[in-house]
Design a protein around this motif. Structure first.
Motif, PDB file in Angstrom:
ATOM      1  N   PHE A 340      -3.746 -52.421  69.857  1.00 43.00           N
ATOM      2  CA  PHE A 340      -2.621 -53.185  70.375  1.00 43.00           C
ATOM      3  C   PHE A 340      -1.920 -53.954  69.252  1.00 43.00           C
ATOM      4  O   PHE A 340      -0.752 -54.321  69.389  1.00 43.00           O
ATOM      5  CB  PHE A 340      -3.095 -54.154  71.465  1.00 43.00           C
ATOM      6  CG  PHE A 340      -3.397 -53.482  72.779  1.00 43.00           C
ATOM      7  CD1 PHE A 340      -2.507 -53.566  73.835  1.00 43.00           C
ATOM      8  CD2 PHE A 340      -4.564 -52.763  72.955  1.00 43.00           C
ATOM      9  CE1 PHE A 340      -2.773 -52.945  75.049  1.00 43.00           C
ATOM     10  CE2 PHE A 340      -4.850 -52.138  74.162  1.00 43.00           C
ATOM     11  CZ  PHE A 340      -3.955 -52.221  75.212  1.00 43.00           C
ATOM     12  N   ARG A 345       2.180 -52.843  71.045  1.00 40.67           N
ATOM     13  CA  ARG A 345       1.997 -53.282  72.430  1.00 40.67           C
ATOM     14  C   ARG A 345       2.514 -52.244  73.431  1.00 40.67           C
ATOM     15  O   ARG A 345       1.821 -51.869  74.369  1.00 40.67           O
ATOM     16  CB  ARG A 345       2.726 -54.613  72.661  1.00 40.67           C
ATOM     17  CG  ARG A 345       2.299 -55.753  71.771  1.00 40.67           C
ATOM     18  CD  ARG A 345       0.954 -56.329  72.182  1.00 40.67           C
ATOM     19  NE  ARG A 345       0.813 -57.688  71.657  1.00 40.67           N
ATOM     20  CZ  ARG A 345       0.214 -58.005  70.505  1.00 40.67           C
ATOM     21  NH1 ARG A 345      -0.293 -57.032  69.742  1.00 40.67           N
ATOM     22  NH2 ARG A 345       0.127 -59.256  70.113  1.00 40.67           N
ATOM     23  N   SER A 394      -4.455 -56.870  78.626  1.00 40.90           N
ATOM     24  CA  SER A 394      -3.158 -56.996  77.951  1.00 40.90           C
ATOM     25  C   SER A 394      -2.123 -57.668  78.838  1.00 40.90           C
ATOM     26  O   SER A 394      -1.108 -58.177  78.336  1.00 40.90           O
ATOM     27  CB  SER A 394      -2.649 -55.623  77.504  1.00 40.90           C
ATOM     28  OG  SER A 394      -2.214 -54.836  78.598  1.00 40.90           O
TER      29      SER A 394
END
Length: 506
Positions: A340, A345, A394
């Motif tokens: 990530f 992302r 996330s």
């Protein structure tokens, strides 16, 4: 110098964010991770214990006249409702009074409510303190995620945030294995074992409280709220500690930020910021939380009941199976977290959401055709949740880093509360009925609902996710109190244009 804790507002220029972001990883950062991240272990322990002891609580002799559906349905929904209410209440207090005060208070609320749950003598008492336990845990989400993201260097923020949120599953593993021991009637009576599982949560919470006392207030929060001298003193101390640890001087910070300090931010300004200035980011936050809430509720709240009803697993053995999928859940953020920060992302959030949803569709198809047993079903769940866990973690990272500093805790609280209320309150009530029916097609429906929403959230992430990897929080979303060199307010970000706004270094 201002007296400690006394806020004196004005316009200041600070390098605190740049100074924090250029720090190398150190023992000080490990202290932050241990002091703040361990609360997710408690949350995992709480949710898992209740799911695994549901069958035992509903048996005669447990000490509570409660049904299996009430434990996995109503009690679970009340816990989540408490989490949503606590997130909103404590989230507002966190932005107003600071991260440290609130992450100590919320842990204290959790401890008191869990201790009361352990001595439940009636159903209403059990329900009340499940709600209050969730109330404390919900407050933790806002206070802890805010503090973590504001203290961890930008280079490591993604992986650290994911691993910390993923530590929930270490608690889940512990809760699953603990339930096996606690439900063994050769060791503990039926009306005692389940109480001891809650008592252990109290013990762990007390240990965490002792460690957490040493975690500092966020310097970012301090300099915005009129405590810039304290913020600079704190960062000075950290820099000296790290230079002594590494044996070399730190590089110069990249830039400065001019801030018009404030004591608080009103609800109207928070709402206007989230929905008028950042509408696509708001849609992203909703989608991620709703998707992960429904997927997890489709599996975890009915996990024990599915194994017992469809595969004839004894109620005292479901903990072994849950420990297996909990381990897969923890491995997901642990092994994928670094990506990530490196791959980025957007591809990682979208990819983990869509892939986990598609894999749950495959699991539902295999289960519906009768091709799975308890072991292979657990393997399928473990693979699904390996990816889903990284994606779900996330979600917390995303909403904590894509909105301005002054709204951070409330943004986390709001999206958690709304998304989790949609999936976490209605989810248990819906899925408890489906999995409790004993009908294969009903359980398949539960899986497909969760899978569909997870895939849709992944598609939203592909279009709306922000390329926040390696960037300062202030570059991702300029603080509301940021000022241009001429004293004018910093222009709001325009995520609709490119999803990657920047703030001028001053």
């Amino acid at each position: 110098m201002t007296p400690s804790g006394q806020a004196v507002t004005g316009t200041v220029t600070t390098k605190v964010p740049a100074r924090l972001d250029r720090l190398p990883w150190s023992r000080w950062h490990w202290m932050i991770v241990i002091g703040l991240g361990t609360v997710w272990i408690l949350d995992g322990l709480e949710v898992t214990v209740v799911g695994n002891i549901a069958s035992r609580l509903s048996e005669d002799g447990s000490g509570l006249p409660i049904s299996d559906a009430q434990v996995t349905g109503l009690a679970a929904a009340l816990y989540v409702a408490g989490s949503c209410a606590g997130a909103l209440f404590f989230g507002w207090l966190t932005d107003r009074y600071g991260r440290k005060k609130l992450f100590l208070i919320t842990l204290a609320v959790y401890l008191a409510a869990t201790a009361a749950t352990a001595v439940s003598f009636s159903v209403w008492w059990f329900f009340l303190f499940r709600f209050l336990t969730g109330f404390g845990i919900g407050g933790e989400y806002a206070a802890i995620n805010s503090a973590i993201d504001e203290l961890i260097p930008s280079k490591y923020r993604g992986r650290v945030d994911l691993i910390i949120n993923g530590s929930y599953w270490l608690g889940a593993m512990g809760g699953a294995l603990l339930s096996v021991l606690a439900l063994n009637t050769d060791i503990f009576p039926k009306d005692l074992g389940w109480r001891l599982t809650f008592a252990l949560g109290v013990v762990l919470g007390l240990v965490i409280l002792l460690v957490r006392r040493h975690v500092p207030e966020s310097p970012r929060w301090m300099f915005i709220h009129g405590r810039s001298d304290e913020a600079n003193d704190l960062v000075d101390g950290v820099e000296k500690e790290i230079e002594a640890e590494t044996g070399r001087p730190l590089p110069e910070p990249a830039g400065a930020l001019t801030i018009e300090q404030r004591r608080s931010t009103g609800f109207i300004e928070i709402g206007r910021t989230l929905f008028r200035e950042y509408p696509k980011r708001a849609v992203l936050g909703f989608s991620l939380f709703i998707g992960q809430a429904f997927l997890y509720n489709a599996i975890t709240f009915g996990f024990g009941s599915i194994l017992v009803k469809f595969f004839d697993v004894s109620s005292g053995s479901t903990g072994y199976f849950f420990a297996a999928i909990a381990f897969g859940n923890f491995l997901g953020p642990l092994l994928l977290g670094r990506l990530f920060d490196t791959v980025g992302r957007k591809p990682m959030i979208a990819g983990t959401y869509v892939l986990s949803g598609l894999l749950l569709f495959v699991t539902a198809w295999l289960f519906g055709n009768g091709w799975l047993n308890a072991t292979t079903m657990t393997v399928c769940w473990g693979v699904v949740l390996f990816f889903a866990s990284a994606g779900a973690s996330s979600a917390y990272l995303t909403v904590s880093e894509i909105f301005p500093m002054e709204t951070r805790a409330m943004a986390i609280a709001f999206f958690y509360a709304i998304g989790t209320a949609a999936g976490g309150i209605s989810g248990p009530l819906l899925f408890a009925e489906l999995t409790d029916s004993g009908v294969v097609s009903d359980a398949v429906t539960a899986f497909c609902v969760g899978a569909t929403l997870m895939v849709l959230a992944g598609i939203v992430a592909w279009f709306f996710a922000v390329a926040a990897e390696g960037k300062s929080l202030e570059d991702i979303a300029a603080p509301l109190s940021a000022r241009q060199d001429d004293g004018a307010p910093q222009a709001p970000d325009t995520p609709e244009a490119d999803n990657s706004p920047t703030t001028q270094a001053r």
